[in-house]
Design a protein around this motif. Sequence first.
Motif, mmCIF file in Angstrom:
data_model
loop_
_atom_site.group_PDB
_atom_site.id
_atom_site.type_symbol
_atom_site.label_atom_id
_atom_site.label_comp_id
_atom_site.label_asym_id
_atom_site.label_seq_id
_atom_site.Cartn_x
_atom_site.Cartn_y
_atom_site.Cartn_z
ATOM 1 N N PHE A 1 0.835 -1.199 0.000
ATOM 2 C CA PHE A 1 0.000 0.000 0.000
ATOM 3 C C PHE A 1 0.872 1.252 0.000
ATOM 4 O O PHE A 1 0.597 2.219 -0.726
ATOM 5 C CB PHE A 1 -0.905 -0.014 1.237
ATOM 6 N N GLY A 2 1.937 1.249 0.806
ATOM 7 C CA GLY A 2 2.844 2.390 0.860
ATOM 8 C C GLY A 2 3.529 2.656 -0.466
ATOM 9 O O GLY A 2 3.670 3.813 -0.885
ATOM 10 N N CYS A 3 3.922 1.597 -1.162
ATOM 11 C CA CYS A 3 4.568 1.765 -2.474
ATOM 12 C C CYS A 3 3.619 2.402 -3.481
ATOM 13 O O CYS A 3 4.022 3.270 -4.274
ATOM 14 C CB CYS A 3 5.060 0.415 -2.990
ATOM 15 N N ILE A 4 2.355 1.976 -3.446
ATOM 16 C CA ILE A 4 1.357 2.579 -4.344
ATOM 17 C C ILE A 4 1.190 4.061 -4.027
ATOM 18 O O ILE A 4 1.116 4.913 -4.923
ATOM 19 C CB ILE A 4 0.006 1.847 -4.217
ATOM 20 N N GLN A 5 1.163 4.403 -2.737
ATOM 21 C CA GLN A 5 0.987 5.797 -2.333
ATOM 22 C C GLN A 5 2.183 6.666 -2.694
ATOM 23 O O GLN A 5 2.031 7.857 -2.980
ATOM 24 C CB GLN A 5 0.706 5.887 -0.826
ATOM 25 N N ILE A 6 3.367 6.091 -2.692
ATOM 26 C CA ILE A 6 4.548 6.855 -3.097
ATOM 27 C C ILE A 6 4.392 7.339 -4.533
ATOM 28 O O ILE A 6 4.712 8.490 -4.859
ATOM 29 C CB ILE A 6 5.823 6.000 -2.941
ATOM 30 N N ILE B 1 -12.532 -2.024 -1.242
ATOM 31 C CA ILE B 1 -12.125 -1.259 -0.058
ATOM 32 C C ILE B 1 -10.702 -0.746 -0.229
ATOM 33 O O ILE B 1 -10.404 0.433 0.014
ATOM 34 C CB ILE B 1 -12.218 -2.130 1.215
ATOM 35 N N ALA B 2 -9.807 -1.635 -0.669
ATOM 36 C CA ALA B 2 -8.407 -1.246 -0.833
ATOM 37 C C ALA B 2 -8.258 -0.130 -1.872
ATOM 38 O O ALA B 2 -7.535 0.851 -1.647
ATOM 39 C CB ALA B 2 -7.569 -2.465 -1.228
#
Length: 484
Positions: A177-182, A335-336
Amino acid sequence: MAKEYQKNSMFIEQNPQSAVLENGDFRKNVDEDGRAKRTGTWVTASAHIITAVIGSGVLSLAWANAQLGWAAGPAVLMAFSFITYFTSTLLADCYRAPDPVTGKRNYTYMDAVKAYLGGRKVQLCGLAQYGNLVGITVGYTITASISMVAVKRSNCFHKNGHSAKCSISNYPFMIIFGCIQIVLSQIPNFHDLSWLSILAAVMSFAYSSIGVGLSIAKVIGGTHARTTLTGVTVGVDVTGSEKVWRTFQAIGDIAFAYAFSTVLIEIQDTLRASPPENKSMKKATFTGIATTTTFYVLCGCVGYAAFGNNAPGNFLTGFGFYEPFWLIDFANVCIAIHLIGAYQVFSQPIYGVVERYCSNRLSENKFITSEYAVNIPFHGAYYVSPFKVVWRTAYVILTTVIAMIFPFFNDFLGLLGAASFWPLTVYFPIEMHIAQTKTPKYSFRWTMLKTLSWACLVVSIVAAAGSVQGLATDVKTYKPFKTQ
């Protein structure tokens, strides 16, 4: 070319009128304040609101109703919806100052508080707003990872039976999830988020509808869950003290489910000037809150009817449902995806305030101010700032690490709701409205507004107490290397 673009941007913002006069091409591309022309409508604002409001909070409403029962549960839901809508209309009028239609624009919540109240209240607002925004992004990282894990667990249960352990760690999914947000954090600002908010809003409708549909199917299927007028029963389901603490925590969860005031001014700053922004924002607020309240009542009440007093904290990832497993998987994927967009809605104000501060204080630093043009196929030139890449990446990494340290769900939601509801949703909008309208002290309207504010303060305190107690219990029993 990038440097030339940057100089023009700074020139426009500092002296918009002369820029428009000297170069007529700017007239169609900028608003009266010299910033890029706002093109948002009440539809896009509604999408932002729905993305912000229908978040992880909706998944805990069946549990919250189980703590409060048939009498208090729906009543608390409706009360929070009315209060949030009323105070949001007050806040929408504070986007411009001193006049809500022709006054000077306030680009952020803090700007509005500074224009109307000033003093230390500006710092208190900033602490509450940005602290809450950080907390929400951490909470969404936790919730998204739980939904991702639920997909794998659902398939495991389907293959090995419902009694299988199917233990899976959340940590790898938090990192994903963090990688996608980066990557998504490189979206320049709120004005370019409309497509992501619309996608996220569609996802929220999808998984909420699936949850309601599965609950209805369970009720129709003849499953008679034990429900009561007052919720979980003392001596049967919980002890007396647990009943009190859970009631407080449930109130906090419902408060969190309506929290979007933290980004209301920032959303309003995306709206075109005609019709007046406050009018469009009020329409968007009504649409957003009416839509979300409908889903909340359905999810909370139908979910409670399906699961009764044993409702899980998250009815799609807590495995109140096991079949059809493919539909559970689809709901958790929705949801994700929704939380991927919601994370950006709540993190963009944080990015903006830090970047404006650094640009103002370190305007001569080339690392801070330089931008480089990168040609992207089917998009054209995209201007990349090394500072933004580094800072935004660091922020996402920080929230991901915090989420990995504190992977709790319901108690975290309750604490966020309690922390943000009173100051940002009630106190500051009411105080700014009183200052804007010059409401006479001790008049009937002034007294009623103050009474509402104090009542909501009490609600926030008891909700915070319940959430802190729940977090303390979780910390005592939590084993950091145990998988879920």
